[in-house]
Design a protein around this motif. Structure first.
Motif, PDB file in Angstrom:
ATOM      1  N   GLN A  34       0.842  -1.197   0.000  1.00 30.39           N
ATOM      2  CA  GLN A  34       0.000   0.000   0.000  1.00 30.39           C
ATOM      3  C   GLN A  34       0.871   1.237   0.000  1.00 30.39           C
ATOM      4  O   GLN A  34       1.892   1.295   0.706  1.00 30.39           O
ATOM      5  CB  GLN A  34      -0.883   0.043   1.269  1.00 30.39           C
ATOM      6  CG  GLN A  34      -2.267  -0.526   1.095  1.00 30.39           C
ATOM      7  CD  GLN A  34      -3.143  -0.386   2.329  1.00 30.39           C
ATOM      8  OE1 GLN A  34      -3.083  -1.203   3.236  1.00 30.39           O
ATOM      9  NE2 GLN A  34      -3.980   0.632   2.347  1.00 30.39           N
ATOM     10  N   PHE A  36       0.594   5.275   1.002  1.00 33.44           N
ATOM     11  CA  PHE A  36      -0.194   6.194   1.817  1.00 33.44           C
ATOM     12  C   PHE A  36       0.356   7.602   1.665  1.00 33.44           C
ATOM     13  O   PHE A  36       1.538   7.810   1.378  1.00 33.44           O
ATOM     14  CB  PHE A  36      -0.108   5.830   3.305  1.00 33.44           C
ATOM     15  CG  PHE A  36      -0.720   4.512   3.672  1.00 33.44           C
ATOM     16  CD1 PHE A  36       0.037   3.352   3.647  1.00 33.44           C
ATOM     17  CD2 PHE A  36      -2.039   4.445   4.079  1.00 33.44           C
ATOM     18  CE1 PHE A  36      -0.513   2.136   4.013  1.00 33.44           C
ATOM     19  CE2 PHE A  36      -2.612   3.229   4.455  1.00 33.44           C
ATOM     20  CZ  PHE A  36      -1.838   2.076   4.409  1.00 33.44           C
ATOM     21  N   GLN A  38       0.545  11.174   4.064  1.00 28.96           N
ATOM     22  CA  GLN A  38       0.355  11.697   5.413  1.00 28.96           C
ATOM     23  C   GLN A  38       0.659  13.185   5.405  1.00 28.96           C
ATOM     24  O   GLN A  38       1.778  13.597   5.109  1.00 28.96           O
ATOM     25  CB  GLN A  38       1.247  10.975   6.425  1.00 28.96           C
ATOM     26  CG  GLN A  38       0.975  11.376   7.858  1.00 28.96           C
ATOM     27  CD  GLN A  38       1.721  10.519   8.862  1.00 28.96           C
ATOM     28  OE1 GLN A  38       2.838  10.074   8.609  1.00 28.96           O
ATOM     29  NE2 GLN A  38       1.108  10.269  10.035  1.00 28.96           N
ATOM     30  N   LYS A  42      -1.391  14.683  10.786  1.00 28.82           N
ATOM     31  CA  LYS A  42      -2.605  13.946  10.433  1.00 28.82           C
ATOM     32  C   LYS A  42      -2.330  12.450  10.359  1.00 28.82           C
ATOM     33  O   LYS A  42      -1.194  11.995  10.435  1.00 28.82           O
ATOM     34  CB  LYS A  42      -3.131  14.423   9.070  1.00 28.82           C
ATOM     35  CG  LYS A  42      -3.384  15.918   8.981  1.00 28.82           C
ATOM     36  CD  LYS A  42      -4.529  16.359   9.863  1.00 28.82           C
ATOM     37  CE  LYS A  42      -4.838  17.825   9.664  1.00 28.82           C
ATOM     38  NZ  LYS A  42      -5.930  18.291  10.548  1.00 28.82           N
ATOM     39  N   GLY A  43      -3.420  11.696  10.173  1.00 29.51           N
ATOM     40  CA  GLY A  43      -3.295  10.261   9.984  1.00 29.51           C
ATOM     41  C   GLY A  43      -2.907   9.927   8.557  1.00 29.51           C
ATOM     42  O   GLY A  43      -2.526  10.791   7.778  1.00 29.51           O
ATOM     43  N   LEU A  44      -3.013   8.651   8.209  1.00 31.98           N
ATOM     44  CA  LEU A  44      -2.619   8.174   6.891  1.00 31.98           C
ATOM     45  C   LEU A  44      -3.833   8.027   5.992  1.00 31.98           C
ATOM     46  O   LEU A  44      -4.859   7.486   6.401  1.00 31.98           O
ATOM     47  CB  LEU A  44      -1.935   6.811   7.011  1.00 31.98           C
ATOM     48  CG  LEU A  44      -0.468   6.775   7.391  1.00 31.98           C
ATOM     49  CD1 LEU A  44      -0.240   7.316   8.781  1.00 31.98           C
ATOM     50  CD2 LEU A  44       0.065   5.359   7.280  1.00 31.98           C
ATOM     51  N   SER A  46      -4.984   6.251   2.512  1.00 30.06           N
ATOM     52  CA  SER A  46      -4.592   5.232   1.548  1.00 30.06           C
ATOM     53  C   SER A  46      -4.740   5.777   0.130  1.00 30.06           C
ATOM     54  O   SER A  46      -5.774   6.337  -0.226  1.00 30.06           O
ATOM     55  CB  SER A  46      -5.460   3.988   1.723  1.00 30.06           C
ATOM     56  OG  SER A  46      -5.078   2.983   0.807  1.00 30.06           O
ATOM     57  N   LEU A  49      -3.423   0.418  -3.503  1.00 26.13           N
ATOM     58  CA  LEU A  49      -3.043  -0.894  -2.995  1.00 26.13           C
ATOM     59  C   LEU A  49      -2.776  -1.790  -4.193  1.00 26.13           C
ATOM     60  O   LEU A  49      -3.591  -1.836  -5.130  1.00 26.13           O
ATOM     61  CB  LEU A  49      -4.151  -1.481  -2.128  1.00 26.13           C
ATOM     62  CG  LEU A  49      -3.893  -2.860  -1.517  1.00 26.13           C
ATOM     63  CD1 LEU A  49      -4.543  -2.993  -0.150  1.00 26.13           C
ATOM     64  CD2 LEU A  49      -4.385  -3.977  -2.434  1.00 26.13           C
ATOM     65  N   LEU A  89       4.245   7.350   2.216  1.00 28.08           N
ATOM     66  CA  LEU A  89       4.738   6.145   2.878  1.00 28.08           C
ATOM     67  C   LEU A  89       4.317   4.913   2.093  1.00 28.08           C
ATOM     68  O   LEU A  89       3.181   4.841   1.609  1.00 28.08           O
ATOM     69  CB  LEU A  89       4.146   6.042   4.287  1.00 28.08           C
ATOM     70  CG  LEU A  89       4.581   7.114   5.285  1.00 28.08           C
ATOM     71  CD1 LEU A  89       3.509   7.337   6.328  1.00 28.08           C
ATOM     72  CD2 LEU A  89       5.875   6.700   5.952  1.00 28.08           C
ATOM     73  N   LEU A 103       1.305  -4.456   8.750  1.00 25.42           N
ATOM     74  CA  LEU A 103       2.056  -3.719   7.746  1.00 25.42           C
ATOM     75  C   LEU A 103       3.427  -3.338   8.290  1.00 25.42           C
ATOM     76  O   LEU A 103       3.561  -2.959   9.452  1.00 25.42           O
ATOM     77  CB  LEU A 103       1.305  -2.455   7.336  1.00 25.42           C
ATOM     78  CG  LEU A 103      -0.030  -2.653   6.628  1.00 25.42           C
ATOM     79  CD1 LEU A 103      -0.684  -1.297   6.330  1.00 25.42           C
ATOM     80  CD2 LEU A 103       0.141  -3.441   5.342  1.00 25.42           C
ATOM     81  N   PHE A 105       6.261  -0.562   7.455  1.00 27.11           N
ATOM     82  CA  PHE A 105       6.349   0.715   6.757  1.00 27.11           C
ATOM     83  C   PHE A 105       7.787   1.129   6.497  1.00 27.11           C
ATOM     84  O   PHE A 105       8.705   0.795   7.267  1.00 27.11           O
ATOM     85  CB  PHE A 105       5.711   1.827   7.600  1.00 27.11           C
ATOM     86  CG  PHE A 105       4.212   1.831   7.600  1.00 27.11           C
ATOM     87  CD1 PHE A 105       3.504   1.008   8.453  1.00 27.11           C
ATOM     88  CD2 PHE A 105       3.517   2.678   6.751  1.00 27.11           C
ATOM     89  CE1 PHE A 105       2.119   1.010   8.463  1.00 27.11           C
ATOM     90  CE2 PHE A 105       2.131   2.691   6.753  1.00 27.11           C
ATOM     91  CZ  PHE A 105       1.435   1.862   7.608  1.00 27.11           C
ATOM     92  N   GLY A 106       7.957   1.909   5.426  1.00 27.96           N
ATOM     93  CA  GLY A 106       9.178   2.656   5.245  1.00 27.96           C
ATOM     94  C   GLY A 106       9.116   3.941   6.056  1.00 27.96           C
ATOM     95  O   GLY A 106       8.105   4.236   6.704  1.00 27.96           O
ATOM     96  N   THR A 107      10.189   4.722   6.001  1.00 32.67           N
ATOM     97  CA  THR A 107      10.226   5.965   6.771  1.00 32.67           C
ATOM     98  C   THR A 107       9.645   7.143   6.002  1.00 32.67           C
ATOM     99  O   THR A 107       9.534   8.237   6.542  1.00 32.67           O
ATOM    100  CB  THR A 107      11.654   6.297   7.225  1.00 32.67           C
ATOM    101  OG1 THR A 107      12.498   6.296   6.074  1.00 32.67           O
ATOM    102  CG2 THR A 107      12.154   5.282   8.233  1.00 32.67           C
TER     103      THR A 107
END
Lengths: 115, 114
Positions: A34, A36, A38, A42-44, A46, A49, A89, A103, A105-107
């Motif tokens: 996925q 994302f 951000q 705030k949140g993520l 999507s 996918l 992300l 999941l 995640f990358g940075t």
């Protein structure tokens, strides 16, 4: 252990440019990937996918590709706009079924699109 | 319908105190996840619920952290004896068992431990 790397860490482009964000992962046994967005504080959200059996997904100006065997995905943004400025992300979900669905995640890549 | 919601949006507490963070998933989503995001990092997995049970709690850092989901909907993440290193944004996500497996995230709770 799965590791996800995103390059570059930060990117600044002028409005209108096309750009590519990169994501690589060490374990190719994934179920899906996925992308994302951000925004600060705030949140993520999507964006796209891609299932492990797919090669790419498109949504509007966004196109994500997946090369599972080489452990790479790219997010292509066409005709960038200042509103695209955010951190992007990527995250992979492991294959194998059962309870393996967390999941990794990358940075992230912090994108700034300037006027 | 409504997305994932989290309360409170911000929580400031003192070292050693107990805190509870709440997550309301998308209606009908049986899978629920908690992640923690430190500044400049990607989210890191804490715990995954399938229904009422914790299917994978391998990401909980120590026994000060605990989460419940008693009725298979709302979940509460509980942190005992908070430490300054617990300061982070705590994100909740939910997923339907149908569809493509996409995880949908809430806005997060920013926890600051003084």
């Amino acid at each position: 252990k799965q590791e996800v790397t995103q390059i570059p860490a930060a990117l600044s482009v002028p409005e209108g440019e096309n750009l590519v964000l990169n994501c690589s992962f060490t374990d190719s046994a994934i179920y899906n990937l996925q992308w994302f967005r951000q925004d600060p504080g705030k949140g993520l959200t999507s964006l796209l996918l891609i299932q492990s059996s797919q090669r790419e997904q498109t949504s509007g100006r966004l196109n994500a590709s997946l090369d599972k065997s080489s452990g790479r995905s790219t997010l292509y943004i066409a005709a960038s706009q200042p509103g695209d400025s955010a951190t992007y992300l990527c995250a992979v979900r492991p294959g194998g079924g059962g309870t393996a669905s967390k999941l990794t995640f990358g940075t992230g890549t912090r994108l700034q699109v300037t006027l | 319908g409504a997305g994932v919601s989290q309360t409170p949006s911000n929580k400031v507490t003192e070292k050693g105190k107990y805190v509870e963070l709440r997550c309301d998933p998308i209606s009908g989503h049986t899978a629920l996840y908690w992640y923690r995001q430190s500044l400049g990092q990607g989210p890191e997995f804490l715990i995954y619920f399938q229904g009422t049970g914790a299917a994978d709690d391998s990401g909980l850092p120590n026994d000060r952290f605990f989460a419940v989901r008693p009725e298979g909907s709302v979940s509460t993440l509980k942190i005992q004896r908070t430490e300054r290193g617990d300061s982070a944004v705590y994100l909740c996500a939910s997923r339907s068992v149908r569809g493509l497996g996409e995880q949908f995230f809430g806005p997060g709770t920013r926890l600051t431990v003084l």
